[in-house]
Design a protein around this motif. Structure first.
Motif, short mmCIF file in Angstrom:
data_model
loop_
_atom_site.label_atom_id
_atom_site.label_comp_id
_atom_site.label_asym_id
_atom_site.label_seq_id
_atom_site.Cartn_x
_atom_site.Cartn_y
_atom_site.Cartn_z
N VAL A 84 0.84 -1.20 0.00
CA VAL A 84 0.00 0.00 0.00
C VAL A 84 0.88 1.26 0.00
CG1 VAL A 84 -0.21 0.30 2.50
CG2 VAL A 84 -2.11 0.97 1.02
N GLY A 85 0.49 2.23 -0.79
CA GLY A 85 1.26 3.47 -0.86
C GLY A 85 2.54 3.31 -1.66
N GLY A 86 2.82 2.08 -2.11
CA GLY A 86 4.11 1.84 -2.79
C GLY A 86 5.27 2.05 -1.84
N ILE A 87 5.01 1.86 -0.54
CA ILE A 87 6.07 2.12 0.44
C ILE A 87 7.20 1.10 0.29
CG2 ILE A 87 4.53 3.22 2.11
CD1 ILE A 87 4.73 0.59 3.77
N GLY A 88 8.32 1.46 0.85
CA GLY A 88 9.49 0.60 0.76
C GLY A 88 10.50 1.20 -0.19
N GLY A 89 11.37 0.37 -0.68
CA GLY A 89 12.41 0.86 -1.58
C GLY A 89 13.18 -0.33 -2.09
N CYS A 90 14.40 -0.07 -2.45
CA CYS A 90 15.26 -1.13 -2.94
C CYS A 90 16.62 -0.94 -2.29
CB CYS A 90 15.37 -1.05 -4.46
SG CYS A 90 16.51 -2.26 -5.14
N PRO A 91 17.06 -1.91 -1.49
CA PRO A 91 18.32 -1.73 -0.76
C PRO A 91 19.53 -1.51 -1.68
CG PRO A 91 17.50 -4.00 -0.56
CD PRO A 91 16.44 -3.21 -1.22
N PHE A 92 19.38 -1.83 -2.96
CA PHE A 92 20.50 -1.69 -3.87
C PHE A 92 20.36 -0.49 -4.79
CE2 PHE A 92 19.88 -6.03 -2.60
CZ PHE A 92 21.11 -6.28 -2.00
N ALA A 93 19.32 0.31 -4.59
CA ALA A 93 19.12 1.50 -5.39
C ALA A 93 18.62 2.61 -4.47
CB ALA A 93 18.12 1.23 -6.52
N PRO A 94 19.55 3.27 -3.78
CA PRO A 94 19.12 4.30 -2.82
C PRO A 94 18.23 5.33 -3.50
CG PRO A 94 21.51 3.96 -2.75
CD PRO A 94 21.00 3.17 -3.91
N GLY A 95 17.14 5.68 -2.84
CA GLY A 95 16.24 6.68 -3.42
C GLY A 95 15.16 6.09 -4.30
N ALA A 96 15.23 4.78 -4.56
CA ALA A 96 14.24 4.16 -5.44
C ALA A 96 12.92 3.99 -4.71
CB ALA A 96 14.73 2.80 -5.92
N THR A 97 11.84 3.91 -5.50
CA THR A 97 10.52 3.62 -4.92
C THR A 97 10.44 2.13 -4.58
OG1 THR A 97 9.72 3.36 -7.17
CG2 THR A 97 9.32 5.48 -6.11
N GLY A 98 9.32 1.74 -3.97
CA GLY A 98 9.21 0.39 -3.44
C GLY A 98 8.46 -0.58 -4.33
N ASN A 99 7.70 -1.44 -3.68
CA ASN A 99 6.86 -2.41 -4.40
C ASN A 99 5.83 -1.66 -5.22
OD1 ASN A 99 7.41 -3.74 -1.46
ND2 ASN A 99 7.40 -5.29 -3.05
N ILE A 100 5.23 -2.33 -6.19
CA ILE A 100 4.09 -1.71 -6.86
C ILE A 100 3.04 -1.40 -5.79
CG2 ILE A 100 4.49 -2.67 -9.16
CD1 ILE A 100 2.38 -4.79 -8.58
N ALA A 101 2.35 -0.27 -5.97
CA ALA A 101 1.40 0.18 -4.95
C ALA A 101 0.09 -0.59 -5.07
CB ALA A 101 1.13 1.67 -5.11
N THR A 102 -0.40 -1.08 -3.94
CA THR A 102 -1.64 -1.87 -3.94
C THR A 102 -2.78 -1.10 -4.60
OG1 THR A 102 -0.86 -2.74 -1.84
CG2 THR A 102 -3.12 -3.30 -2.48
N GLU A 103 -2.93 0.18 -4.25
CA GLU A 103 -4.09 0.94 -4.78
C GLU A 103 -3.97 1.15 -6.29
OE1 GLU A 103 -1.98 1.80 -2.44
OE2 GLU A 103 -1.47 3.93 -2.45
N ASP A 104 -2.74 1.31 -6.79
CA ASP A 104 -2.56 1.47 -8.24
C ASP A 104 -2.90 0.15 -8.95
OD1 ASP A 104 -1.66 3.95 -7.48
OD2 ASP A 104 0.40 3.69 -8.21
N LEU A 105 -2.48 -0.95 -8.34
CA LEU A 105 -2.77 -2.28 -8.92
C LEU A 105 -4.27 -2.57 -8.87
CD1 LEU A 105 -1.65 -4.96 -10.08
CD2 LEU A 105 -1.37 -5.75 -7.71
N VAL A 106 -4.89 -2.27 -7.73
CA VAL A 106 -6.34 -2.50 -7.59
C VAL A 106 -7.10 -1.70 -8.65
CG1 VAL A 106 -8.35 -2.02 -6.11
CG2 VAL A 106 -6.34 -3.18 -5.17
N TYR A 107 -6.71 -0.43 -8.79
CA TYR A 107 -7.38 0.42 -9.79
C TYR A 107 -7.27 -0.19 -11.19
CZ TYR A 107 -8.46 4.29 -12.86
OH TYR A 107 -9.02 5.04 -13.85
#
Ligand code: MG
Length: 309
Positions: free
Chosen positions: A239-262
């Motif tokens: 949800v919110g696309g929270i998180g990130g990528c430990p190997f890409a500082p500043g990157a966004t996280g998982n695909i966001a649940t609400e974007d996928l649901v939409y």
């Protein structure tokens, strides 16, 4: 006519939070799980049984689950990296244990100190222990495995479909009923998703496949679409696309649940989620983390809820 159902496994409380700087208490994390369930989530990665020295964000996994006693129709997943983590999970109310593995030696050695062969041995030992414990009350939460770095490894580079298929076949042969293929560093593209899903399915025709995408390079939703077109009906999202990528500082996280649901609901699928409640939860966790959610829907809001004809 009923709409085809796509199951979304909510990974915000684990994969999302563990890649955020802000450390939230077990109480807030259990509250997060409950809010997600109120928004329609039925399967949630709730905790990780990893040593808090390595992942302080996940400290207190037992406390999170103690606040979430078993409830019919809800599955709270505990992630484990080894047999020790599995034993910890077993002592809690976790409904499901997900064993994290890697498609590559490089990531496996770095992340859990185990080569691919050693990871398969570790999983085999867990499966054997479950067989011995059969019949004991509470002894067998359901078991799934996640293969990280399926679309690329920060240490070993490119990962081939054959490499993935070989490992999926070995995991399925142990009797694990669901295998998740994860794009840990967000390196995949929709066409390689199709290829790897097909290769995995040929290797393990009876296993349920689940897909886990990160939006590191903006291909996340396109990859999810390719997965659904290839026949996969279980997808991870946070949800919110929270998180990130430990190997890409500043990157966004998982695909966001609400974007996928939409996307899925507009496409005519049922997800079981309440989009407004989900967006509200994305904003709530954004406040807790001290930064607004990066998802498109939490900025733009929804547009209709019916399928786009
Ligand atoms: Mg991940």
């Amino acid at each position: 006519m009923s709409r085809p159902f796509i199951q979304i496994v909510e990974v915000g409380p684990r994969d999302g939070l563990q890649n955020e700087k802000t450390v939230l208490s077990p109480e807030v994390r259990a509250d997060f799980v409950r809010r997600l369930e109120a928004a329609g989530a039925r399967r949630i990665e709730a905790a990780s049984f990893v040593h808090p020295k390595y992942v302080p964000q996940m400290a207190g996994a037992e406390e999170v689950l103690a606040a979430l006693p078993h409830e019919a129709g809800r599955s709270r997943i505990g992630l484990v990296l080894n047999g020790r983590g599995y034993d910890r999970a077993l002592a809690t109310s976790a409904d499901e244990v997900n064993v994290a593995m890697s498609a590559t030696d490089g990531f496996g050695l770095k992340n859990q100190g185990l080569s691919v062969d050693q990871q398969v041995e570790m999983l085999a030992a867990i499966v054997a222990g479950r067989a011995n414990a059969e019949g004991e009350p509470g002894a067998a939460p359901s078991l799934s495995a996640t293969l990280s770095c399926v679309w690329g490894c920060p240490f070993d580079g490119e990962v081939s479909a054959d490499q993935v298929a070989g490992l999926v076949g070995r995991i399925a042969a142990l009797g694990v009923a669901e295998i998740a293929l994860a794009d840990t560093i967000g390196a995949g593209d929709p066409w390689s998703v199709t290829k790897k899903v097909e290769a995995a399915r040929r290797a393990a025709p009876d296993a349920a496949l689940r897909l886990h995408f990160h939006d590191t390079r903006n291909t996340g939703l396109a990859n999810a679409h390719a997965g659904v077109e290839a026949g996969v009906t279980i997808l991870d999202a946070s949800v919110g696309g929270i998180g990130g990528c430990p190997f890409a500082p500043g990157a966004t996280g998982n695909i966001a649940t609400e974007d996928l649901v939409y996307m899925l609901e507009r496409g005519g699928f049922d997800t079981g989620y309440d989009l407004d409640a989900l967006i509200e939860t994305a904003r709530w966790i954004g406040e807790k983390l001290g930064k607004p959610a990066s998802s498109a829907l939490s900025c733009a809001g929804a547009f209709g809820t019916r399928a786009n004809s």
